[in-house]
Design a protein around this motif. Structure first.
Motif, PDB file in Angstrom:
ATOM      1  N   GLY A  26       0.788  -1.213   0.000  1.00  0.00           N
ATOM      2  CA  GLY A  26       0.000   0.000   0.000  1.00  0.00           C
ATOM      3  C   GLY A  26       0.829   1.275   0.000  1.00  0.00           C
ATOM      4  N   ARG A  27       2.139   1.146   0.125  1.00  0.00           N
ATOM      5  CA  ARG A  27       3.019   2.308   0.067  1.00  0.00           C
ATOM      6  C   ARG A  27       3.932   2.154  -1.145  1.00  0.00           C
TER       7      ARG A  27
ATOM      8  N   THR B 240       6.446   6.671  -0.080  1.00  0.00           N
ATOM      9  CA  THR B 240       5.367   7.626   0.088  1.00  0.00           C
ATOM     10  C   THR B 240       4.680   7.338   1.424  1.00  0.00           C
TER      11      THR B 240
ATOM     12  N   SER C  89       1.895   6.909   4.066  1.00  0.00           N
ATOM     13  CA  SER C  89       0.484   6.526   4.016  1.00  0.00           C
ATOM     14  C   SER C  89      -0.324   7.366   5.014  1.00  0.00           C
TER      15      SER C  89
ATOM     16  N   ALA D 155       0.551   7.977   9.004  1.00  0.00           N
ATOM     17  CA  ALA D 155       1.929   7.483   8.990  1.00  0.00           C
ATOM     18  C   ALA D 155       2.589   7.623  10.359  1.00  0.00           C
TER      19      ALA D 155
ATOM     20  N   GLU E 154      -1.527  13.103   6.186  1.00  0.00           N
ATOM     21  CA  GLU E 154      -1.094  12.359   5.002  1.00  0.00           C
ATOM     22  C   GLU E 154      -2.286  11.684   4.344  1.00  0.00           C
TER      23      GLU E 154
ATOM     24  N   GLY F 286      -1.593   9.605   1.499  1.00  0.00           N
ATOM     25  CA  GLY F 286      -1.012   8.558   0.663  1.00  0.00           C
ATOM     26  C   GLY F 286      -0.376   9.075  -0.606  1.00  0.00           C
TER      27      GLY F 286
END
Length: 196
Positions: free
Chosen positions: A61-62, A83, A85, A88, A109, A111
Motif C-alpha cells: 500500500g506504500r 510515500t 500513508s 503514517a 497524510e 497517501g
C-alpha cells in the motif's frame, strides 16, 4: 542510466530491493564505518538490516523506491524512501518548531502528499565525488508527491550542510520508535519546485 564519473544508477521497488539484501548490507558497512565502530547499537549492521527489512516488508500500500549506484559493476552507494500513508507513524513523535502553527494539518497524510527519504549512503572510497547529491536528485526527480521529508542527526554537520544546500529546511524534531533511536531533526523539501 550512466552518469559522469562512470557511475550507473538502477531503480528498484521493494521486492527488487529485498533481492539485493546482501548488497544493501555491504554498502551500509562500507559507508558507515565510523558509526559502526562507535559501538552504538542503533548503528550496528544487525539493527540497520532489521530496519531495512521492515521498510521493504511493510510497503504494502506504500510506494517504496530505491536507487543503487554502481561503478565497474560494484555497488558504490544507495538511497531509498517511500510515500507516507495516511496516519503514517513517521509523524507519531514529531515535535514541530514554532513556525508550524497547525501540527495536525502539517502532518496530515493522504497517501500521495509526502515522500519520506530514509537513507542516502555512499561507500567511503567514493565519498567526495558528488555521488550523494546525484543519488538524492535521481531518487527525487519526477516524484509525484508535493514534498519530501527526512531525518538527520543534529550533530551530523556534513550531512546537515549538504541537505540545507540542496533545499531542505528544518521543521522540528522526532525520536522514532526504533530500538536505540536517537533524536533527529526533521527536514522538509518542496518537491513542486524543480529549481531546488
Amino acid at each position: 542510466m550512466k552518469l559522469p564519473g562512470g557511475f550507473e544508477f538502477q531503480r528498484l521497488d521493494a521486492r527488487q530491493a529485498r533481492d539485493l539484501r546482501a548488497t544493501v548490507e555491504d554498502v551500509y558497512t562500507r559507508s558507515y564505518v565510523d558509526a559502526i565502530a562507535s559501538g552504538d547499537p542503533f548503528d550496528s549492521p544487525e539493527q540497520f538490516m532489521q530496519r531495512f527489512d521492515s521498510y521493504t516488508d511493510s510497503m504494502r500500500g506504500r510506494v517504496f523506491a530505491m536507487v543503487v549506484a554502481y561503478i565497474d559493476g560494484k555497488a558504490a552507494g544507495q538511497t531509498w524512501g517511500w510515500t507516507l500513508s495516511p496516519n503514517a507513524v513517521w509523524w507519531k513523535n514529531f515535535q514541530p518548531d514554532a513556525a508550524i502553527t497547525d501540527r495536525a494539518a502539517f502532518t496530515h497524510e493522504d497517501g500521495t502528499r509526502t515522500f519520506a527519504l530514509s537513507e542516502i549512503m555512499v561507500c567511503a572510497e567514493h565519498a567526495g565525488r558528488g555521488l550523494a547529491r546525484a543519488l538524492h536528485d535521481y531518487l527525487l526527480d519526477g516524484r509525484p508527491e508535493l514534498r519530501s521529508t527526512l531525518l538527520v542527526e543534529p550533530d551530523n554537520d556534513r550531512a546537515y550542510r549538504a541537505y540545507v544546500s540542496w533545499g531542505w529546511s528544518r521543521v522540528g524534531v522526532t525520536k522514532p520508535s526504533w530500538p536505540n533511536a536517537p533524536t533527529f531533526d526533521v527536514l522538509i523539501r518542496d518537491l513542486s519546485r524543480p529549481d531546488q
